[in-house]
Design a protein around this motif. Structure first.
Motif, PDB file in Angstrom:
ATOM      1  N   ILE A  39       0.406  -1.210   0.168  1.00 28.57           N
ATOM      2  CA  ILE A  39       0.337  -0.198   0.328  1.00 28.57           C
ATOM      3  C   ILE A  39       0.682   0.944   0.140  1.00 28.57           C
ATOM      4  O   ILE A  39       0.868   2.247  -0.498  1.00 28.57           O
ATOM      5  N   LEU A  40       2.112   0.997   0.778  1.00 23.39           N
ATOM      6  CA  LEU A  40       2.430   2.621   1.044  1.00 23.39           C
ATOM      7  C   LEU A  40       3.767   2.897  -0.550  1.00 23.39           C
ATOM      8  O   LEU A  40       3.365   3.627  -0.917  1.00 23.39           O
ATOM      9  N   ASN A  41       3.657   1.286  -0.830  1.00 22.84           N
ATOM     10  CA  ASN A  41       4.811   1.309  -2.059  1.00 22.84           C
ATOM     11  C   ASN A  41       4.121   2.152  -3.522  1.00 22.84           C
ATOM     12  O   ASN A  41       4.267   3.266  -4.112  1.00 22.84           O
ATOM     13  N   ASN A  42       2.616   1.713  -3.480  1.00 18.28           N
ATOM     14  CA  ASN A  42       1.807   2.515  -4.273  1.00 18.28           C
ATOM     15  C   ASN A  42       1.685   3.686  -3.970  1.00 18.28           C
ATOM     16  O   ASN A  42       0.970   4.247  -4.894  1.00 18.28           O
ATOM     17  N   ALA A  43       1.207   3.877  -2.678  1.00 19.33           N
ATOM     18  CA  ALA A  43       0.598   5.131  -2.403  1.00 19.33           C
ATOM     19  C   ALA A  43       1.871   6.399  -2.549  1.00 19.33           C
ATOM     20  O   ALA A  43       1.543   7.460  -3.759  1.00 19.33           O
ATOM     21  N   LEU A  44       3.417   5.773  -2.720  1.00 20.72           N
ATOM     22  CA  LEU A  44       4.068   7.106  -3.133  1.00 20.72           C
ATOM     23  C   LEU A  44       4.206   7.227  -4.474  1.00 20.72           C
ATOM     24  O   LEU A  44       4.176   7.565  -4.792  1.00 20.72           O
ATOM     25  N   LYS A  45       4.041   5.598  -5.229  1.00 18.96           N
ATOM     26  CA  LYS A  45       4.070   6.044  -5.921  1.00 18.96           C
ATOM     27  C   LYS A  45       3.317   6.907  -7.161  1.00 18.96           C
ATOM     28  O   LYS A  45       3.545   7.771  -7.950  1.00 18.96           O
ATOM     29  N   SER A  46       1.718   6.477  -6.766  1.00 21.43           N
ATOM     30  CA  SER A  46       0.704   7.362  -7.371  1.00 21.43           C
ATOM     31  C   SER A  46       0.791   9.326  -7.084  1.00 21.43           C
ATOM     32  O   SER A  46       0.387   9.283  -8.413  1.00 21.43           O
ATOM     33  N   GLU A  47       1.860   9.587  -5.994  1.00 20.35           N
ATOM     34  CA  GLU A  47       1.932  10.743  -5.276  1.00 20.35           C
ATOM     35  C   GLU A  47       3.197  10.494  -6.664  1.00 20.35           C
ATOM     36  O   GLU A  47       2.925  12.049  -7.098  1.00 20.35           O
ATOM     37  N   LYS A  48       3.798  10.047  -6.422  1.00 19.51           N
ATOM     38  CA  LYS A  48       5.491  10.641  -7.657  1.00 19.51           C
ATOM     39  C   LYS A  48       4.184  10.989  -8.871  1.00 19.51           C
ATOM     40  O   LYS A  48       5.137  11.530  -9.005  1.00 19.51           O
ATOM     41  N   LYS A  50       1.640  11.740  -9.940  1.00 16.58           N
ATOM     42  CA  LYS A  50       0.511  13.160  -9.964  1.00 16.58           C
ATOM     43  C   LYS A  50       1.246  14.391 -10.131  1.00 16.58           C
ATOM     44  O   LYS A  50       2.285  14.979  -9.364  1.00 16.58           O
ATOM     45  N   SER A  51       0.724  15.310 -11.111  1.00 17.42           N
ATOM     46  CA  SER A  51       0.877  16.596 -11.909  1.00 17.42           C
ATOM     47  C   SER A  51       0.602  17.784 -10.734  1.00 17.42           C
ATOM     48  O   SER A  51      -1.104  17.238 -10.674  1.00 17.42           O
ATOM     49  N   ILE A  52       0.943  17.967  -9.753  1.00 21.34           N
ATOM     50  CA  ILE A  52       0.363  19.258  -9.383  1.00 21.34           C
ATOM     51  C   ILE A  52       0.414  20.774  -9.630  1.00 21.34           C
ATOM     52  O   ILE A  52       1.171  20.805 -10.491  1.00 21.34           O
ATOM     53  N   GLU A  53      -1.087  21.453 -10.753  1.00 12.73           N
ATOM     54  CA  GLU A  53      -0.681  22.555 -11.043  1.00 12.73           C
ATOM     55  C   GLU A  53      -0.360  23.319  -9.925  1.00 12.73           C
ATOM     56  O   GLU A  53      -0.525  23.895  -8.854  1.00 12.73           O
TER      57      GLU A  53
ATOM     58  N   SER B 102      -4.772   6.196  -2.203  1.00  8.05           N
ATOM     59  CA  SER B 102      -3.630   6.219  -1.725  1.00  8.05           C
ATOM     60  C   SER B 102      -3.141   7.256  -1.285  1.00  8.05           C
ATOM     61  O   SER B 102      -2.523   7.221  -0.315  1.00  8.05           O
ATOM     62  N   ILE B 126       8.952  11.070  -3.452  1.00  6.15           N
ATOM     63  CA  ILE B 126       7.659  11.285  -4.723  1.00  6.15           C
ATOM     64  C   ILE B 126       8.322  11.977  -5.110  1.00  6.15           C
ATOM     65  O   ILE B 126       8.061  12.597  -6.283  1.00  6.15           O
ATOM     66  N   LEU B 160       1.542   2.198   8.665  1.00  4.23           N
ATOM     67  CA  LEU B 160      -0.103   1.485   7.845  1.00  4.23           C
ATOM     68  C   LEU B 160      -0.073   0.151   8.464  1.00  4.23           C
ATOM     69  O   LEU B 160      -1.663  -0.794   8.378  1.00  4.23           O
ATOM     70  N   TYR B 183       6.821  -3.239  -7.995  1.00  2.02           N
ATOM     71  CA  TYR B 183       7.306  -1.739  -7.431  1.00  2.02           C
ATOM     72  C   TYR B 183       8.689  -1.937  -6.868  1.00  2.02           C
ATOM     73  O   TYR B 183       9.504  -0.678  -7.623  1.00  2.02           O
TER      74      TYR B 183
END
Lengths: 343, 193
Positions: A39-48, A50-53, B102, B126, B160, B183
């Motif tokens: 879960i942590l890996n997924n969350a970090l990956k998805s946050e990475k 993500k493009s923030i305006e 997430s 990140i 977690l 990953y």
């Protein structure tokens, strides 16, 4: 494969092999750890990913310039408010200091102190004084509230506010009546209510600069300061081996130290280093013992003095009794003081 | 003074997007992040004259951001408001629910870290900063930074783990194994580069 090895691999993000997968399937604790890591890996990956305006730079720049201009116009109150919010620890400390200060200066406590002085004349009869003469003298001195009582050949003048008043009245009585015997000045203690600050102020604080002064000059200066409260104090200062010793004989009874054997004398000894400044406190109300020693031997006098002072809770170190050439007895009492530090 | 200001803005412009998004990630939401960014910029402007080497502007500014964040975290408990993770609508492009989920897990994991460790994880994991740049920001040896990152990850994982219930875990393993494995391989690939 053991759990320890699986957890190590999870912590190091090692890809699971078949053996590790088998273990995870059979071990709920490792499965939970593996799931958490996933879960942590997924969350970090998805946050990475993500493009923030972001806010346009020009907008941010103008906003900050406006803000800094506004900040300059802030009132004193808002600056204080901000400081309070930002430095809550400092504000808490200051508040506590204020509370402690108010507690010390305002909250009253009961304590015993000298509330006035009485003058006691032995063998002074009403007949020796012109009627009304004494009240008029007291009124003239400004002590209208003082009381006068004659009882069995003794005269008591009570309710005098301080020692200076008692001395003035004693001189006035001597001048009016021609009665030469010294009166006994008796401090009257009472329970009063006052703040801690008031209690501390009741002590006489003495501070003397010693730089460039001889022992004699220092002694004179201390004597001068003590004389504002005590009668004829004697002070000696000696310096040897970098240490200064101050000896003070304080007589609280209003007569000369060596002149009256029925009075009690307090000796205070201070040992201070060779400093540029001496600072110490003496108790304002030195207790006064009254002993009738007529017909007593020196040993009996010493025993009586020790007994009297012990009653008052004093720890007597020594009592020296000598008889002068004129037949008067001189009693020197050395009292142990717990708090007599000058440095 | 004006010359200094001009230089400040000139140095800030290229790193503005990175710095702003870092603030938002640190605080966990856009509004607080923008506030933190603004506060840090104002402070940095007032201290700009003390910066001797303009080449070190980026680590210097990020250090100010991290310190401002640490100061904010020190605010008394009665003035602290716990903010729920909020979705930045503008940035959600694909699966809003998955993204929300997430983000929620990540925020939960990040709460177990100190402000400094949090900043370290965000920058490294990140934003993908190399260890060398973290060394210049945190002024710590490389070994220390690596050890702290490892410990921070372990802490987050344990946090977690505490939110996961035992029995339901088994059924999900298969999917997670593949995700975790993938990953892990990606991480080792990216490190090799």
């Amino acid at each position: 494969m053991r759990c320890k090895e699986v957890i190590r691999r999870i912590n190091n993000s090692v890809a699971p092999d078949s053996e590790m997968r088998e273990h995870i399937k059979s071990c709920p604790a490792c499965a939970r750890a593996f799931k958490a890591a996933s879960i942590l890996n997924n969350a970090l990956k998805s946050e990475k990913e993500k493009s923030i305006e972001t806010t346009p730079f020009a907008e941010i720049r103008s906003r900050i310039i406006r803000k800094t201009a506004e900040k300059k116009k802030e009132s004193i109150m808002s600056i204080m408010k901000n400081q309070i919010n930002r430095r809550s620890g400092l504000v808490t400390g200051l508040s506590l200091a204020v509370i402690v200060f108010l507690f010390i200066t305002l909250v009253p406590f009961s304590y015993t102190t000298t509330v006035g002085y009485d003058l006691v004349y032995a063998n002074l009869n009403e007949a020796n004084i012109t009627p009304g003469q004494l009240p008029r003298a007291l009124a003239a001195l400004g002590y209208e509230d003082a009381g006068i009582e004659f009882d069995g050949g003794n005269c008591l003048i009570s309710g005098l506010p301080d020692k200076q008043a008692a001395r003035e009245v004693a001189i006035a009585v001597k001048a009016l009546t021609g009665f030469q015997a010294d009166p006994q000045i008796r401090p009257i203690t009472g329970v009063v209510s006052g703040s801690l600050f008031a209690q501390v102020r009741e002590k006489l604080h003495i501070e003397v600069e010693t730089e460039g002064k001889s022992d004699q000059q220092i002694a004179d200066e201390i004597r001068q300061k003590l004389a504002t409260v005590y009668t004829n104090p004697t002070v000696t200062v000696t310096t040897s081996g970098g240490e200064r010793q101050i000896t003070m004989d304080i007589n609280d009874s209003g007569v000369n130290v060596a002149g009256d054997s029925t009075r009690d004398v307090k000796r205070i000894e201070l040992h201070v280093g060779d400093t540029d400044n001496i600072s110490f406190e003496t108790p304002a109300g030195v207790s006064c013992a009254n002993l009738d020693i007529e017909g007593m031997t020196d040993a009996e006098i010493e025993a009586a003095v020790r007994a009297k002072l012990a009653e008052e809770g004093e720890n007597v170190e020594s009592v020296d009794i000598t008889t002068n050439a004129d037949g008067k007895k001189e009693i020197k009492i050395k009292v142990e003081k717990e708090e007599t530090s000058g440095n | 003074m004006n010359m200094d200001n001009e230089l400040f803005w000139k140095l800030l412009e290229p790193i503005h997007p990175k710095a702003e998004s870092f603030c938002r990630k640190l605080t966990g939401n856009r509004d607080d992040g923008d506030d933190l960014y603004q506060e840090a910029i104002i402070y940095a402007m007032s201290r700009f004259a003390t910066l001797k080497n303009t080449a070190a502007f980026q680590p210097w500014l990020f250090r100010i951001i991290i310190n401002s964040f640490k100061n904010r975290q020190r605010t008394p408990w009665w003035t602290r408001i716990t903010l729920r993770p909020n979705i930045d609508e503008s940035s959600v492009k694909i699966d809003p629910l998955a993204q929300y989920d997430s983000r929620r897990w990540l925020n939960r994991a990040l709460t177990s870290l100190s402000p400094e460790d949090k900043a370290m994880i965000i920058l490294y994991e990140i934003d993908g900063w190399p260890i060398g740049e973290l060394v210049s920001i945190f002024k710590k040896p490389e070994g220390t930074i690596k050890a702290r990152l490892w410990r921070a990850r372990r802490k987050m994982r344990k946090k977690l783990e505490s939110h996961l219930s035992g029995p339901s875990v088994k059924g999900d393993i298969k999917t997670d194994v593949s995700v975790g494995g993938k990953y892990a391989l990606q991480r080792s690939d990216s490190k090799d580069k």
